[in-house]
Design a protein around this motif. Structure first.
Motif, PDB file in Angstrom:
ATOM      1  N   ILE A 144      -5.189   9.509  -3.122  1.00 12.20           N
ATOM      2  CA  ILE A 144      -4.838   8.087  -3.058  1.00 12.20           C
ATOM      3  C   ILE A 144      -5.378   7.474  -1.778  1.00 12.20           C
ATOM      4  O   ILE A 144      -5.943   6.371  -1.789  1.00 12.20           O
ATOM      5  CB  ILE A 144      -3.308   7.897  -3.168  1.00 12.20           C
ATOM      6  N   TRP A 145      -5.224   8.174  -0.680  1.00 14.84           N
ATOM      7  CA  TRP A 145      -5.705   7.657   0.599  1.00 14.84           C
ATOM      8  C   TRP A 145      -7.223   7.457   0.575  1.00 14.84           C
ATOM      9  O   TRP A 145      -7.724   6.433   1.030  1.00 14.84           O
ATOM     10  CB  TRP A 145      -5.298   8.600   1.729  1.00 14.84           C
ATOM     11  N   VAL A 146      -7.955   8.445   0.032  1.00 13.30           N
ATOM     12  CA  VAL A 146      -9.414   8.342  -0.032  1.00 13.30           C
ATOM     13  C   VAL A 146      -9.820   7.171  -0.930  1.00 13.30           C
ATOM     14  O   VAL A 146     -10.707   6.388  -0.572  1.00 13.30           O
ATOM     15  CB  VAL A 146     -10.039   9.673  -0.532  1.00 13.30           C
ATOM     16  N   SER A 204      -1.614  12.600  -2.523  1.00 11.28           N
ATOM     17  CA  SER A 204      -1.575  11.630  -1.421  1.00 11.28           C
ATOM     18  C   SER A 204      -2.937  11.501  -0.754  1.00 11.28           C
ATOM     19  O   SER A 204      -3.365  10.389  -0.414  1.00 11.28           O
ATOM     20  CB  SER A 204      -0.534  12.045  -0.383  1.00 11.28           C
ATOM     21  N   ILE A 205      -3.617  12.614  -0.587  1.00  8.55           N
ATOM     22  CA  ILE A 205      -4.959  12.578   0.008  1.00  8.55           C
ATOM     23  C   ILE A 205      -5.927  11.837  -0.904  1.00  8.55           C
ATOM     24  O   ILE A 205      -6.727  11.018  -0.442  1.00  8.55           O
ATOM     25  CB  ILE A 205      -5.456  14.011   0.324  1.00  8.55           C
ATOM     26  N   TYR A 233       2.143   6.060  -2.671  1.00  8.22           N
ATOM     27  CA  TYR A 233       2.638   7.231  -1.955  1.00  8.22           C
ATOM     28  C   TYR A 233       4.115   7.470  -2.250  1.00  8.22           C
ATOM     29  O   TYR A 233       4.548   8.611  -2.445  1.00  8.22           O
ATOM     30  CB  TYR A 233       2.448   7.066  -0.437  1.00  8.22           C
ATOM     31  N   SER A 237      -4.106   3.293  11.963  1.00 10.77           N
ATOM     32  CA  SER A 237      -4.566   4.048  10.806  1.00 10.77           C
ATOM     33  C   SER A 237      -3.426   4.873  10.235  1.00 10.77           C
ATOM     34  O   SER A 237      -2.414   5.112  10.884  1.00 10.77           O
ATOM     35  CB  SER A 237      -5.730   4.953  11.192  1.00 10.77           C
ATOM     36  N   LEU A 238      -3.608   5.295   9.002  1.00 13.58           N
ATOM     37  CA  LEU A 238      -2.605   6.106   8.326  1.00 13.58           C
ATOM     38  C   LEU A 238      -2.394   7.423   9.070  1.00 13.58           C
ATOM     39  O   LEU A 238      -1.275   7.933   9.131  1.00 13.58           O
ATOM     40  CB  LEU A 238      -3.041   6.363   6.884  1.00 13.58           C
ATOM     41  N   ALA A 269       1.083   9.004  10.451  1.00 17.16           N
ATOM     42  CA  ALA A 269       1.560  10.302   9.987  1.00 17.16           C
ATOM     43  C   ALA A 269       2.034  11.196  11.131  1.00 17.16           C
ATOM     44  O   ALA A 269       2.804  12.122  10.908  1.00 17.16           O
ATOM     45  CB  ALA A 269       0.457  11.006   9.207  1.00 17.16           C
ATOM     46  N   TRP A 295       0.824  -1.207   0.000  1.00 21.99           N
ATOM     47  CA  TRP A 295       0.000   0.000   0.000  1.00 21.99           C
ATOM     48  C   TRP A 295       0.863   1.264   0.000  1.00 21.99           C
ATOM     49  O   TRP A 295       0.394   2.346  -0.354  1.00 21.99           O
ATOM     50  CB  TRP A 295      -0.951   0.002   1.187  1.00 21.99           C
ATOM     51  N   MET A 355      -8.060   4.464  -1.659  1.00 19.73           N
ATOM     52  CA  MET A 355      -7.712   3.209  -0.997  1.00 19.73           C
ATOM     53  C   MET A 355      -8.687   2.902   0.131  1.00 19.73           C
ATOM     54  O   MET A 355      -9.049   1.751   0.360  1.00 19.73           O
ATOM     55  CB  MET A 355      -6.285   3.255  -0.453  1.00 19.73           C
ATOM     56  N   ARG A 356      -9.086   3.931   0.828  1.00 21.47           N
ATOM     57  CA  ARG A 356     -10.022   3.767   1.951  1.00 21.47           C
ATOM     58  C   ARG A 356     -11.369   3.259   1.439  1.00 21.47           C
ATOM     59  O   ARG A 356     -11.963   2.371   2.031  1.00 21.47           O
ATOM     60  CB  ARG A 356     -10.171   5.124   2.642  1.00 21.47           C
TER      61      ARG A 356
END
Length: 184
Positions: free
Chosen positions: A65-67, A62-63, A24, A82-83, A87, A20, A69-70
């Motif tokens: 990608i995170w959304v 990055s945000i 990033y 959690s990520l 962070a 994962w 993936m979530r």
């Protein structure tokens, strides 16, 4: 009959727990390479706005990608880290370095050297946990940082930022590839 195997105790494929990170790492690797180019050309052209824009674009990517993936993974498992929790140490380190710069406790080359040293340590740790290729990548970056600090300090900001970005891309690539089997 030849038997395909990997190093003792190492899986044939990189654990999915680290895959994962690849998107990033790719985003921030590209950001590092482009920021190094901007730093190089900044000698002749004022490109502060572009450096800030590249950083903002990397944060936004990055945000996104995170959304994605979530949403793809669904609800997070209870008890998992959690990520956001991961962070916090990075944000704390960035804050500490910003405070050190603000109070003028560090020189202009400190951030580039610190970033490269920390990245090399992270690669060595990932290499110990997942992939020997990352271990060697970390040692290479560590040696490059020492050479730049001792003999080429004036160029260290551009070179180390570019090479750190390139090594992040290599790390992302490595985490998506299976380990090469060793044959006897």
């Amino acid at each position: 009959m030849k038997e395909a195997r990997t190093a003792p105790g190492r899986p044939a494929v990189i654990p999915s727990g680290f895959r994962w990170l690849a998107p990033y790492l790719a985003v921030w690797g590209i950001q590092g390479i482009v920021a190094a180019a901007v730093d190089f050309f900044q000698e002749w052209i004022d490109l502060d706005w572009l450096a800030q824009g590249i950083f903002a674009a990397a944060v936004l990517a990055s945000i996104v990608i995170w959304v994605k993936m979530r949403r793809k993974a669904g609800a997070a498992r209870e008890g998992s880290i959690s990520l956001v929790m991961l962070a916090f140490p990075a944000v704390m380190l960035i804050g500490a370095v910003a405070v050190l710069e603000y109070v003028q406790a560090v020189g202009p080359y400190f951030v580039a050297l610190l970033r490269a040293f920390l990245l090399s340590v992270v690669f060595v740790l990932l290499g110990a946990a997942a992939d020997r290729r990352l271990f060697w990548l970390g040692l290479w970056l560590f040696a490059l940082t020492i050479v730049m600090a001792l003999w080429y300090l004036g160029y260290s900001v551009v070179i180390l930022q570019g090479m750190s970005g390139l090594s992040l891309l290599v790390c992302a690539w490595s985490l998506t590839r299976p380990l090469t089997p060793v044959t006897r």
